[in-house]
Write an enzyme that holds these catalytic residues in place. Structure first.
Site, short mmCIF file in Angstrom:
data_model
loop_
_atom_site.label_atom_id
_atom_site.label_comp_id
_atom_site.label_asym_id
_atom_site.label_seq_id
_atom_site.Cartn_x
_atom_site.Cartn_y
_atom_site.Cartn_z
CG HIS A 1 -7.34 -3.17 8.71
ND1 HIS A 1 -7.65 -1.95 7.91
CD2 HIS A 1 -6.08 -3.32 9.24
CE1 HIS A 1 -6.61 -1.57 7.84
NE2 HIS A 1 -5.56 -2.35 8.41
N GLY B 1 -6.60 11.18 8.93
CA GLY B 1 -6.07 11.30 7.45
C GLY B 1 -6.50 10.29 6.31
CD1 TRP B 2 -4.66 5.73 7.56
CD2 TRP B 2 -4.21 5.91 5.44
NE1 TRP B 2 -3.11 5.28 7.40
CE2 TRP B 2 -2.87 5.54 6.25
CE3 TRP B 2 -4.21 6.19 4.04
CZ2 TRP B 2 -1.94 5.11 5.14
CZ3 TRP B 2 -2.94 6.20 3.29
CH2 TRP B 2 -1.90 5.54 3.99
CG ASP C 1 -5.21 2.67 9.42
OD1 ASP C 1 -6.04 2.94 10.18
OD2 ASP C 1 -3.92 2.52 9.67
CG ASP D 1 -3.26 -2.61 4.88
OD1 ASP D 1 -3.96 -1.79 5.17
OD2 ASP D 1 -2.23 -2.79 5.94
CE1 TYR E 1 -4.11 -7.52 13.77
CE2 TYR E 1 -4.21 -6.22 11.90
CZ TYR E 1 -3.52 -6.66 12.84
OH TYR E 1 -1.99 -6.31 13.04
CB THR F 1 2.60 -10.82 18.05
OG1 THR F 1 1.55 -11.15 18.16
CG2 THR F 1 3.96 -11.23 18.98
CE1 TYR G 1 0.14 1.80 4.25
CE2 TYR G 1 0.58 -0.60 4.52
CZ TYR G 1 0.51 0.63 4.91
OH TYR G 1 1.23 1.18 6.35
#
Length: 410
Positions: A169, A253-254, A180, A125, A173, A375, A75
């Site tokens: 995402h 911002g994203w 984002d 992404d 996740y 992690t 990305y």
């Protein structure tokens, strides 16, 4: 005597051979590196060209952006190279088009498969680089670009969702939407459905914004939290709302950039267009309250100016400058936001900018990366955000800087 001459000749030959080998070893780098060392950056060049030429000089092959050692579908490359595409429209320097083309053509194979990309990870992404394929397909009609775009659309079709319909995402996740992700997925999704499907999925694009707006907006400040866990199971998630604990400027911002870019593909008469413009106005009005009056920039943790460790951050500030300027230029936002964008741009070019003797430029004080969970574990605390590493000229600042410079004609 003859033996002595032969030995001397052997030694000379060996020395020349070793010298040649040495030359060969250091000459392995592509010819473009030599060319790019000869890039001249004029003092009176526009900021967009200064930054683009800086990146080409420092990263002679476009896959080297972000100091990458090997080509990778990523990305950060997509963000910067999308800015190059917009720059090429304003200043059709063939070097800019070639820089984008080289990246795409290294990674998209003859059969349309994408090197290093793994669909089964459902990482949103990795949808973003698909934006670079539309122009390549339009220009060449080469089927491999279409196949690659269809693969990324297939990812979106299978992307795991929250029970209310928001894209996770990443596969790892579970039940999480991050701000984002709106930029990573929605501009590509909107362009794809507008280009190939007569806009049939624009409602689903809007749905992603609706979900994050509904669940992640703070009623007090109007800002949106970095992440939302729909099941409220993550240790970082608020047990009542599911939101992460802080406002991170780059995440916001994203989100703002996602809105102005996705809106390019929503016709004015589309039922969801006004809704998205409303979201853009809401988040922009909230952000304007937290713009630093002296510098025009924004802090890393948006609402905590003056707290220990917080700093005026480059990427979020560049993203807001772009979103405000484009929003005003397109008529989505009132004209005052153009002034706020110019003020932010002044801050970027005077407070955070280093200019080297060769004309190359560097944005300083850019957060390198930040996330939630994973992690090692990232807890979304204030201390976490302000202590993440900084990186000069990180692509998350340089790409939006070029885009902002273009919108502001600076």
């Amino acid at each position: 005597m003859l033996n002595k001459k032969l030995n001397t000749l052997k030694a000379t030959t060996l020395f020349i051979s070793l010298a040649l080998l040495g030359c060969k070893t250091t000459a392995q780098e592509p010819a473009k590196i030599v060319e790019n060392q000869n890039i001249v950056i004029a003092k009176n060049a526009k900021w967009s060209d200064k930054m683009a030429l800086t990146l080409m000089k420092r990263h002679p092959e476009s896959y080297m952006i972000d100091n990458a050692k090997a080509p990778k579908w990523d990305y950060v490359h997509a963000l910067v190279l999308h800015a190059f595409e917009d720059l090429y429209k304003k200043n059709p320097d063939p070097r800019y088009a070639a820089y984008v083309k080289n990246y795409v053509d290294i990674l998209v194979q003859e059969d349309g498969s994408i090197k290093t990309y793994e669909l089964e990870k459902y990482n949103i992404d990795l949808v973003l680089p698909g934006r670079l394929l539309f122009n390549r397909y339009k220009e060449t009609k080469d089927n491999r670009y279409l196949v690659a775009m269809q693969t990324l659309k297939k990812q979106l079709e299978g992307q795991p969702r929250t029970t209310s319909g928001g894209f996770w995402h990443k596969q790892i996740y579970t039940n999480q939407m991050w701000l984002d992700g709106l930029y990573m997925g929605e501009p590509f999704y909107a362009q794809y459905t507008a280009t190939f499907e007569n806009g049939k999925n624009l409602d689903d694009v809007a749905k992603q914004f609706e979900e994050i707006q509904k669940h992640a907006t703070d009623p007090k400040t109007g800002l949106l939290y970095h992440g939302w866990d729909s099941e409220k199971l993550m240790p970082w998630a608020n047990k009542e709302t599911g939101n992460s604990p802080n406002f991170w400027s780059r995440a916001l911002g994203w989100y703002a950039m996602a809105l102005v870019d996705a809106l390019d593909y929503f016709p004015k008469d589309h039922p969801k267009q006004k809704e998205l413009v409303g979201y853009l106005n809401n988040v922009s009005a909230s952000l304007a309250k937290f713009q630093d009056q002296k510098t025009g920039l924004w802090y890393q943790v948006t609402d905590k100016a003056g707290e220990k460790g917080n700093y005026l951050e480059g990427s979020g500030s560049a993203m807001f400058a772009y979103a405000f300027a484009k929003g005003a230029n397109k008529g989505y936002l009132p004209s005052k936001y153009k002034k706020l964008a110019n003020k932010a741009f002044d801050g970027l070019t005077t407070k955070l900018m280093k200019i080297d003797a060769d004309g190359t430029i560097t944005i300083t004080d850019v957060c390198a990366v930040a996330g939630l969970g994973g992690t090692p574990y990232r807890d979304g605390s204030y201390e976490y955000y302000v202590n993440e590493k900084k990186k000069d000229n990180d692509p998350k600042a340089t790409g939006p800087f070029i885009l902002a410079a273009l919108e502001l004609n600076r």
